[in-house]
Design an enzyme around this catalytic site. Sequence first.
Site, PDB file in Angstrom:
ATOM      1  N   GLY A 190       0.598   0.144   7.691  1.00  0.00           N
ATOM      2  CA  GLY A 190       1.686   0.795   6.975  1.00  0.00           C
ATOM      3  C   GLY A 190       3.090   0.322   7.278  1.00  0.00           C
ATOM      4  CG  ASP A 191       6.827  -0.294   9.505  1.00  0.00           C
ATOM      5  OD1 ASP A 191       7.386  -0.874   8.555  1.00  0.00           O
ATOM      6  OD2 ASP A 191       7.441   0.107  10.510  1.00  0.00           O
ATOM      7  CB  VAL A 192       2.703  -5.573   8.501  1.00  0.00           C
ATOM      8  CG1 VAL A 192       2.718  -7.002   9.045  1.00  0.00           C
ATOM      9  CG2 VAL A 192       1.381  -4.897   8.818  1.00  0.00           C
TER      10      VAL A 192
END
Length: 327
Positions: A190-192
Amino acid sequence: MTELNSYDDRNFHVQITRESVNPNIQSVSSNGYVLKILNSLDSEFEEAIEAQNVLIHHLANKEINTPKPLKSVDGRLMSTETFAGGRHHIVRLFEYLPGRILAGLSYTKDIAYEVGQLTGELDQCCYDFHHVGFDNHKRIWSLTEVPKLLEFLSYIEDTEQKNLAGEVIDLFVKNVVQNYSSLKKGIIHGDVNEQNILVQQNDDGDYHVTGILDFGDAAYSYYIFEVAIAMAYIMLESDILDPIIAGGYTLAGFLAKFIIPEADLNVLKECICARLVQSLIMGIYSTAMHPENSDYVLKTSKKGWNILKLIWNKPATELKETWNKCF
């Protein structure tokens, strides 16, 4: 003890003597550890944090290089502590992995591709994972929350930018939200982004992606969101590569490791633009609440609007043709 970069938590790299009174840490790491103090809001969702801990160990068992939380003296992976002002914060101790984060480096096509590969590997390894703590947990940074950004459009002073953001959100609702039932779903990081990707330099001086950090935005959500987020940040920070081509290499790396249906890829443009709008609006709102951060936010905001316009003004078919050349 040295404080590390973090958006809304407090992280400290702790170097310690080679002694331990903790029976759950038999071998003391010469690299040290990371003491993570979670923000008070996320600390209210203990079940979600427990789910993150279980997920991290699941991925580590599948040879994904990521820092694992360690057990305390009494055998817990986390504890809730009361700090000054009476606020409660979840505290964890993680392994410290050597290397540096991707932020600040120039992106080669190999780096962009490897970021995609890592992202795809994560989703492949999570394919058989489930934890009840992820079932209903959402954060404001989840792409499922994009429709709520309409409430924040008033914070955008520039009329052209406000109209563009509104158009992006409207099309996201029409083409993505209203078609959720047809999109492939599972556990995603969800937050690469460049702050969460570990790299190391080889003997030739080239950097390569080696690991992933921070599962604070992990969720049961849509796989197209995962690759869209990774591509958005690669394009946003690409300086020597054309941003759209850089995103294409990330997409190619992702699909080499994890396949998603063509129907999902058909809304990739909307998802990338939605993430950029989300980042820009939250930055503007954050500046309104905390004016002391305005210089940093304004600097990144200018680049963000330019990238958003670049992608938004290209037809989806043209973007797809460009990205396909990177395979």
